[in-house]
Design a protein around this motif. Structure first.
Motif, PDB file in Angstrom:
ATOM      1  N   MET A  56       0.867  -1.180   0.000  1.00 45.19           N
ATOM      2  CA  MET A  56       0.000   0.000   0.000  1.00 45.19           C
ATOM      3  C   MET A  56       0.901   1.228   0.000  1.00 45.19           C
ATOM      4  SD  MET A  56      -3.161   0.590   2.617  1.00 45.19           S
ATOM      5  CE  MET A  56      -4.359   1.877   2.281  1.00 45.19           C
ATOM      6  N   THR A  57       0.520   2.231  -0.764  1.00 43.20           N
ATOM      7  CA  THR A  57       1.326   3.454  -0.792  1.00 43.20           C
ATOM      8  C   THR A  57       1.106   4.260   0.488  1.00 43.20           C
ATOM      9  OG1 THR A  57      -0.441   4.519  -2.034  1.00 43.20           O
ATOM     10  CG2 THR A  57       1.407   3.664  -3.298  1.00 43.20           C
ATOM     11  N   THR A  58       2.112   5.090   0.801  1.00 43.78           N
ATOM     12  CA  THR A  58       2.025   5.933   2.002  1.00 43.78           C
ATOM     13  C   THR A  58       1.987   7.409   1.642  1.00 43.78           C
ATOM     14  OG1 THR A  58       4.420   6.084   2.212  1.00 43.78           O
ATOM     15  CG2 THR A  58       3.348   4.229   3.304  1.00 43.78           C
ATOM     16  N   THR A  59       2.199   7.720   0.370  1.00 41.17           N
ATOM     17  CA  THR A  59       2.157   9.111  -0.092  1.00 41.17           C
ATOM     18  C   THR A  59       0.700   9.565  -0.198  1.00 41.17           C
ATOM     19  OG1 THR A  59       2.244   8.113  -2.262  1.00 41.17           O
ATOM     20  CG2 THR A  59       4.296   9.019  -1.412  1.00 41.17           C
ATOM     21  N   VAL A  97       2.244  12.281  -8.574  1.00 40.53           N
ATOM     22  CA  VAL A  97       3.666  12.184  -8.918  1.00 40.53           C
ATOM     23  C   VAL A  97       4.402  11.406  -7.830  1.00 40.53           C
ATOM     24  CG1 VAL A  97       5.790  13.478  -9.335  1.00 40.53           C
ATOM     25  CG2 VAL A  97       3.614  14.285 -10.305  1.00 40.53           C
ATOM     26  N   ALA A  98       4.177  11.805  -6.586  1.00 42.36           N
ATOM     27  CA  ALA A  98       4.837  11.102  -5.477  1.00 42.36           C
ATOM     28  C   ALA A  98       4.334   9.668  -5.373  1.00 42.36           C
ATOM     29  CB  ALA A  98       4.576  11.854  -4.165  1.00 42.36           C
ATOM     30  N   THR A  99       3.032   9.482  -5.587  1.00 37.07           N
ATOM     31  CA  THR A  99       2.456   8.147  -5.435  1.00 37.07           C
ATOM     32  C   THR A  99       2.942   7.206  -6.525  1.00 37.07           C
ATOM     33  OG1 THR A  99       0.534   9.130  -4.348  1.00 37.07           O
ATOM     34  CG2 THR A  99       0.278   6.888  -5.204  1.00 37.07           C
ATOM     35  N   LEU A 100       3.029   7.719  -7.759  1.00 37.66           N
ATOM     36  CA  LEU A 100       3.539   6.869  -8.841  1.00 37.66           C
ATOM     37  C   LEU A 100       5.010   6.522  -8.637  1.00 37.66           C
ATOM     38  CD1 LEU A 100       1.618   8.473 -11.823  1.00 37.66           C
ATOM     39  CD2 LEU A 100       1.515   6.045 -11.156  1.00 37.66           C
ATOM     40  N   ALA A 101       5.765   7.451  -8.029  1.00 42.42           N
ATOM     41  CA  ALA A 101       7.172   7.136  -7.733  1.00 42.42           C
ATOM     42  C   ALA A 101       7.236   6.001  -6.710  1.00 42.42           C
ATOM     43  CB  ALA A 101       7.900   8.375  -7.205  1.00 42.42           C
ATOM     44  N   ALA A 140      -1.495   5.504 -15.077  1.00 46.43           N
ATOM     45  CA  ALA A 140      -0.044   5.405 -15.322  1.00 46.43           C
ATOM     46  C   ALA A 140       0.634   4.269 -14.570  1.00 46.43           C
ATOM     47  CB  ALA A 140       0.626   6.731 -14.956  1.00 46.43           C
ATOM     48  N   SER A 141      -0.047   3.658 -13.621  1.00 47.63           N
ATOM     49  CA  SER A 141       0.616   2.655 -12.778  1.00 47.63           C
ATOM     50  C   SER A 141       0.972   1.397 -13.553  1.00 47.63           C
ATOM     51  CB  SER A 141      -0.293   2.266 -11.612  1.00 47.63           C
ATOM     52  OG  SER A 141       0.236   1.130 -10.944  1.00 47.63           O
ATOM     53  N   PRO A 178      -8.933   8.864   1.164  1.00 49.15           N
ATOM     54  CA  PRO A 178      -9.564   9.356   2.400  1.00 49.15           C
ATOM     55  C   PRO A 178     -10.691  10.353   2.138  1.00 49.15           C
ATOM     56  CG  PRO A 178      -7.251  10.069   2.264  1.00 49.15           C
ATOM     57  CD  PRO A 178      -7.545   9.298   1.015  1.00 49.15           C
ATOM     58  N   SER A 179     -10.659  11.028   0.985  1.00 45.40           N
ATOM     59  CA  SER A 179     -11.713  12.004   0.689  1.00 45.40           C
ATOM     60  C   SER A 179     -11.759  12.231  -0.813  1.00 45.40           C
ATOM     61  CB  SER A 179     -11.431  13.339   1.402  1.00 45.40           C
ATOM     62  OG  SER A 179     -10.375  14.007   0.732  1.00 45.40           O
ATOM     63  N   ALA A 180     -12.759  13.005  -1.247  1.00 47.28           N
ATOM     64  CA  ALA A 180     -12.927  13.270  -2.679  1.00 47.28           C
ATOM     65  C   ALA A 180     -11.732  14.014  -3.267  1.00 47.28           C
ATOM     66  CB  ALA A 180     -14.212  14.064  -2.911  1.00 47.28           C
ATOM     67  N   ALA A 181     -10.970  14.680  -2.411  1.00 47.59           N
ATOM     68  CA  ALA A 181      -9.792  15.404  -2.897  1.00 47.59           C
ATOM     69  C   ALA A 181      -8.740  14.457  -3.474  1.00 47.59           C
ATOM     70  CB  ALA A 181      -9.180  16.237  -1.759  1.00 47.59           C
ATOM     71  N   SER A 182      -8.859  13.167  -3.168  1.00 46.58           N
ATOM     72  CA  SER A 182      -7.883  12.192  -3.680  1.00 46.58           C
ATOM     73  C   SER A 182      -8.296  11.567  -5.000  1.00 46.58           C
ATOM     74  CB  SER A 182      -7.681  11.061  -2.656  1.00 46.58           C
ATOM     75  OG  SER A 182      -7.074  11.549  -1.494  1.00 46.58           O
ATOM     76  N   LEU A 183      -9.516  11.852  -5.468  1.00 41.76           N
ATOM     77  CA  LEU A 183     -10.021  11.109  -6.624  1.00 41.76           C
ATOM     78  C   LEU A 183      -9.271  11.413  -7.921  1.00 41.76           C
ATOM     79  CD1 LEU A 183     -13.844  11.155  -5.805  1.00 41.76           C
ATOM     80  CD2 LEU A 183     -12.340   9.140  -5.876  1.00 41.76           C
ATOM     81  N   ASP A 184      -8.925  12.696  -8.139  1.00 41.36           N
ATOM     82  CA  ASP A 184      -8.181  13.019  -9.364  1.00 41.36           C
ATOM     83  C   ASP A 184      -6.827  12.316  -9.377  1.00 41.36           C
ATOM     84  OD1 ASP A 184     -10.156  14.539 -10.457  1.00 41.36           O
ATOM     85  OD2 ASP A 184      -9.315  16.474  -9.805  1.00 41.36           O
ATOM     86  N   GLY A 185      -6.151  12.379  -8.246  1.00 45.35           N
ATOM     87  CA  GLY A 185      -4.858  11.708  -8.138  1.00 45.35           C
ATOM     88  C   GLY A 185      -5.003  10.215  -8.333  1.00 45.35           C
ATOM     89  N   PHE A 186      -6.084   9.649  -7.785  1.00 48.75           N
ATOM     90  CA  PHE A 186      -6.311   8.211  -7.930  1.00 48.75           C
ATOM     91  C   PHE A 186      -6.456   7.834  -9.403  1.00 48.75           C
ATOM     92  CE2 PHE A 186      -9.026   4.457  -8.189  1.00 48.75           C
ATOM     93  CZ  PHE A 186      -8.290   3.582  -7.405  1.00 48.75           C
ATOM     94  N   ARG A 187      -7.231   8.633 -10.131  1.00 48.61           N
ATOM     95  CA  ARG A 187      -7.414   8.334 -11.555  1.00 48.61           C
ATOM     96  C   ARG A 187      -6.086   8.398 -12.299  1.00 48.61           C
ATOM     97  NH1 ARG A 187     -11.704  11.772 -14.630  1.00 48.61           N
ATOM     98  NH2 ARG A 187     -10.465  13.373 -13.601  1.00 48.61           N
TER      99      ARG A 187
END
Lengths: 359, 359
Positions: A34-37, A43-47, A79-80, A65-74
């Motif tokens: 599981m990622t911790t970023t 960018v940090a999460t893909l690294a 790219a993963s 944790p919230s809707a603010a993470s959805l764009d990053g999740f997509r």
């Protein structure tokens, strides 16, 4: 090693797919982390995902944790290099969004999602997306109806909650299920998963000891619990939890699978604990060899030994080995004694032999 | 956890004593280690023994590679706070001398001592001194008559060698025996010790995976093998082998016993692996708490958690806990929420609560 007769429990589970990775039905036991970023920082999460992949992680989970993470999740899903599972608690709408945004799987604890209509909405979203759901159960996410029963102890409440959730998913026609029931107790983890394997023999199990502590304690607790269960054929995918960078979790997970002879990744080092017979700086030598072997994928055995009692025998039995002492090392390869080199030359000579013999 | 019926195998073994430490017959599984300093240097060796004792080691073994170590060995026997076992290979005269010089036990591999007359001289010396002998067997010290048999595989050669040595000792009237059969393979270690426990149910077993490699791999291999065996009631004393300072071996050994619920020493930390939900520097916080807890003997549970999913629940369930996030921590003690403190104050506040409640 489990001394069971007939097919192992992990051959009897239904096979599901998380992206390109099969879980259950006798598939190789897969390694998750599981990622911790912050998921909002792709960018940090893909690294971190790239580092996990290099370490041997096969499925990666990202918290939302919230809707603010959805764009990053997509962005991460797109790219993963690894299948990405969305980890959602409390808010079923985040799980539904994650399924639409490209998750390769969902992880939810139905016990903290709320009433059945919310759980059902998540089930339906996963069904539409054609992705599996990992059903998680822990002490804080029991089925309320089960938790209210005075006739059950804590272990039974975890088992009965898991059974109840699985039945609910199946009654709704959803069968792409992986089940996990985690606690930080080794005996409870072992007992609960043995019972789940008997009660739900068709459901693949995701194993782990959660909140297991710092590196030494967590490595021990996960190795003991997963070692016992996997040796009995129980468990289809694993995630080792360590309070440490997640790459270390993956190394421990692979080390458990290698120790059991279930899967093998890269070299195994045979090295002695040293004693008064040791006349070489073996700890430093072993650490240096371990570091230099990190890039090697070949499943070779490398002996790094420090004494005359077991040194030559182990070095000879390994693919490549050195029996060190008194400022020098006797090199063995393929069972033959091939050279005597000075201490400073040992590691280069070992690596040179490995490069030649296992290119 | 082993699901066996009736008394556990370790309750059926004969009890022997190494100094003041009982092994077998249901005695607590004891923790052993081995010094790495030259035995000829008793000052350095006694310093290492003291460090091992502080870490929880209960029996210490010293190698005697040659007669030059005998004076140092005697000095260690006289001053050591732990029972001292002499580890001797090849030269039976060193074992006989060690028995006379105050060893609390001998460890020999009869397979590398030589003909029966030499082995018998060691047995008689131990008998006169009233001390037990650990019979060691490994790939390099099989019984030659067993090793010559073409009908046995490697695993069976180890088992049959061990049985043959034990029979020989018993036929000579010597019964204060502990038996060990070590390899660097986890499946082989598990299989061999299960077979020995059935073939020689009265003989206490010393467990360990030898030459297990550096810290991560060795911790995993020992945890898996010893976890499986101890959970089945097999094994009366353990030595974890790690290519690392021996104090680390003792920490791993205790962690295995704690994980299985067999014995408990000092605090247990419940801490999460962190994920994108974590908004505090949990790895540093956990490491700091772990370091500060080192001197604490009380068997308390301390939760160091980083998120809202499991944090408050685990912190509440622990004896002392903190659920951290956003630069602060919510402290719990005895199931009650007692304070909110800033990040910088968390560790001191935790330690203060522990000092007050577990003096």
């Amino acid at each position: 090693m489990g001394e069971q007769n007939g097919p192992s429990p992990r051959e009897r589970t239904k096979r599901v797919r998380v992206g390109g990775v099969a879980i259950g039905g006798g598939a190789p036991v897969s390694v998750q982390s599981m990622t911790t970023t912050p998921t909002s920082d792709p960018v940090a999460t893909l690294a971190e995902i790239d580092a996990l992949e290099r370490a041997g992680c096969e499925i990666v989970r990202l918290a939302i944790p919230s809707a603010a993470s959805l764009d990053g999740f997509r962005a991460c899903c797109e790219a993963s290099p690894l299948p990405v599972v969305a980890d959602v608690h409390f808010d079923h709408r985040l799980a539904i969004e994650a399924a639409r945004l490209g998750a390769a799987g969902l992880r939810v604890n139905p016990g903290n999602i709320g009433d059945d209509s919310k759980v059902d909405a998540v089930i339906d979203a996963a069904g539409e997306a054609g992705i599996p759901i990992r059903i998680g159960v822990n002490a804080g996410s029991l089925d309320p109806a089960v938790d209210a029963r005075g006739d059950l102890d804590h272990e039974s409440k975890i088992v009965e909650s898991a059974v109840s959730f699985v039945r609910h998913f199946e009654e709704r026609g959803f069968f792409d299920i992986v089940l996990s029931a985690k606690t930080h107790s080794v005996p409870e983890t072992v007992a609960v998963n043995r019972r789940l394997s008997r009660a739900l023999p068709h459901v693949p199990l995701h194993l782990g000891v959660t909140e297991a502590g710092g590196p030494t304690q967590a490595t021990v607790k996960n190795s003991v619990a997963l070692g016992i269960l996997l040796s009995e054929g129980i468990g289809d995918t694993i995630r080792v939890s360590v309070t440490a960078p997640p790459v270390e979790e993956v190394e421990v997970a692979w080390s458990i699978l290698s120790a059991l002879g279930l899967r093998r990744k890269g070299p195994e080092i045979v090295s002695c604990p040293t004693c008064a017979r040791c006349t070489i700086d073996l700890l430093a030598l072993e650490a240096e060899v371990e570091r230099r072997l990190r890039g090697i994928a070949a499943p070779i055995t490398v002996a790094v030994m420090g004494c005359e009692v077991n040194g030559p025998g182990e070095a000879r039995a390994a693919d490549i080995g050195v029996a060190g002492g008194k400022g020098r090392g006797v090199l063995f390869a393929g069972g033959e004694r091939i050279a005597v080199v000075s201490r400073d030359e040992i590691v280069d000579a070992l690596m040179d032999q490995i490069a030649r013999r296992f290119p």
